[in-house]
Design a protein around this motif. Structure first.
Motif, PDB file in Angstrom:
ATOM      1  N   ARG A   1      23.555   2.883  10.266  1.00  0.00           N
ATOM      2  CA  ARG A   1      23.290   1.465   9.998  1.00  0.00           C
ATOM      3  C   ARG A   1      23.834   1.005   8.646  1.00  0.00           C
ATOM      4  O   ARG A   1      23.919  -0.191   8.389  1.00  0.00           O
ATOM      5  CB  ARG A   1      21.785   1.198  10.052  1.00  0.00           C
TER       6      ARG A   1
ATOM      7  N   TYR B   1      32.020  -1.444  12.322  1.00  0.00           N
ATOM      8  CA  TYR B   1      30.576  -1.682  12.358  1.00  0.00           C
ATOM      9  C   TYR B   1      30.211  -2.796  13.337  1.00  0.00           C
ATOM     10  O   TYR B   1      29.181  -2.741  14.005  1.00  0.00           O
ATOM     11  CB  TYR B   1      30.095  -2.037  10.952  1.00  0.00           C
TER      12      TYR B   1
ATOM     13  N   GLN C   1      27.507  -1.479  15.720  1.00  0.00           N
ATOM     14  CA  GLN C   1      26.193  -2.057  15.408  1.00  0.00           C
ATOM     15  C   GLN C   1      26.250  -3.570  15.621  1.00  0.00           C
ATOM     16  O   GLN C   1      26.112  -4.363  14.686  1.00  0.00           O
ATOM     17  CB  GLN C   1      25.807  -1.746  13.953  1.00  0.00           C
TER      18      GLN C   1
END
Length: 410
Positions: free
Chosen positions: A78, A352, A356
């Motif tokens: 994360r 990312y 995510q």
């Protein structure tokens, strides 16, 4: 921070490097105040201080330690690697170096699922080759209605014709330029505009077709040796031109520039390439560093647009060039709107936004709200990842700042 590594552990290079970083941390927590994921999630483990403790526990533990699970990797995954925490840290903790070590260790200790491995492998293969990426992008644009949701937002309309890109090998001053992986497909005008502006300043660009992807995508998707090998190939491609008198290696994508400037670190333990890597890193300049050294009065600019500048994390936190683009644009006469919390990440962060997507979208929308508060006509940035990510919301137009300068040339 106190560490508890054994003498045998300290014989390993990565443990010595990790211990050096860990011991600089005084666990004050200032980093959490500027961490984008901590602000969104409010979980100590999703802030730099918590992740440092997780990595300390990981590196000090035995391979059979049951505390080391997929959850540890989740909190490391994360992290945006935006390095905002490094700018904030009063102790100079080189968090990103520890994160690279921790991520490599968790990959070894807690292997990913087959689906996760396949996604990351696919991203590496799709993004690092410009011709392959262009072909996949063209197919995606044709079959956009069938593309999965997370990728559909990343699928822009076909890029406009970049126009004529001058090749002035007769100019006395010559520099190199990293063409990039996805940038030629997503924004081919960026490097063409760069060539036109530099020509006005008496600088030509020497082509280096042997140079390819900078290696950041591989390196940050846990294929670190593949990233190092790409770095070695680029060094071999660039060094002969530096020896022949080329002044610098220009980077128009700040993410690539940050990584190339760190070749000296990622190849520090390579006896054949350590000194070569230092030469290349020292010769690497972001485009704004080049223009910042030139007499911009030589550019006849008609600056009429009101702009909001998004400073990529790789420019302000990794390369420490916060405010540099804004100064150049202001000197050229552009009106810049105020942007609240300019230090915060837009959520792009390389891959990312794909790995995510939920967190990335929240960060993007927060960033756009800040950028659009001053009603700019165009949002400008200095990294193709940020550019495509912000543009995926289909709101205010987003361009590389050099495109705006090029369009204003008279």
């Amino acid at each position: 921070m106190q560490t508890n590594f054994s003498d045998s552990q300290r014989q390993q290079v990565h443990i010595r490097e990790a211990e050096k970083v860990l011991r600089t941390c005084v666990h004050c927590g200032f980093c959490n105040a500027t961490c984008p994921t901590y602000q969104l999630l409010g979980d100590e483990r999703d802030g730099p201080r918590g992740r440092i403790y997780l990595m300390k526990e990981l590196l000090e533990s035995r391979d059979d330690d049951e505390r080391i699970t997929d959850e540890t990797r989740l909190h490391l995954d994360r992290c945006l690697t935006c390095r905002n925490c490094e700018t904030t840290c009063p102790s100079g903790v080189e968090y990103h170096k520890l994160l690279d070590i921790g991520r490599a260790e968790i990959e070894r200790r807690a292997p990913r699922s087959a689906a996760d491995k396949a996604l990351r492998f696919g991203l590496r293969k799709a993004l690092v080759d410009p011709s392959r990426f262009k072909a996949l992008l063209s197919m995606g644009q044709i079959f956009r209605p069938l593309v999965p949701g997370a990728l559909k937002d990343k699928m822009p309309a076909p890029a406009p014709d970049p126009g004529v890109r001058p090749e002035r090998h007769d100019l006395q001053r010559q520099m190199l330029i990293l063409e990039g992986c996805v940038q030629p497909g997503l924004s081919p005008n960026t490097n063409a505009a760069t060539a036109r502006v530099l020509e006005r300043l008496g600088i030509g660009l020497t082509p280096t077709p042997q140079a390819g992807c900078c290696g950041a995508i591989d390196f940050h998707l846990s294929a670190m040796e593949a990233g190092r090998e790409r770095a070695r190939r680029n060094i071999d491609a660039w060094l002969p031109h530096l020896d022949a008198g080329c002044e610098a290696i220009i980077q128009t994508a700040s993410g690539c520039g940050a990584f190339v400037k760190e070749y000296v670190d990622i190849l520090a333990n390579d006896p054949e390439y350590a000194d070569k890597a230092r030469r290349v890193s020292d010769a690497t300049l972001d485009l704004v560093e080049v223009l910042g050294q030139e007499a911009l009065d030589n550019l006849s600019i008609k600056a009429e647009q009101r702009l909001a500048f998004h400073c990529p994390c790789t420019l302000q936190h990794a390369q420490k060039l916060s405010g540099a683009v804004e100064r150049v644009l202001a000197d050229l006469g552009f009106e810049l709107t105020a942007v609240q919390d300019p230090h915060l990440c837009c959520g792009s962060a390389g891959t990312y936004s794909i790995t995510q997507p939920q967190l990335s979208k929240q960060l993007r929308d927060n960033k756009l709200a800040a950028l659009e508060a001053g009603n700019p006509e165009v949002i400008v940035t200095a990294n193709i990842g940020c550019q495509s990510h912000l543009a995926s919301a289909n709101r205010t137009p987003v361009r590389h700042w050099i495109e705006i300068v090029d369009a204003a040339l008279q």
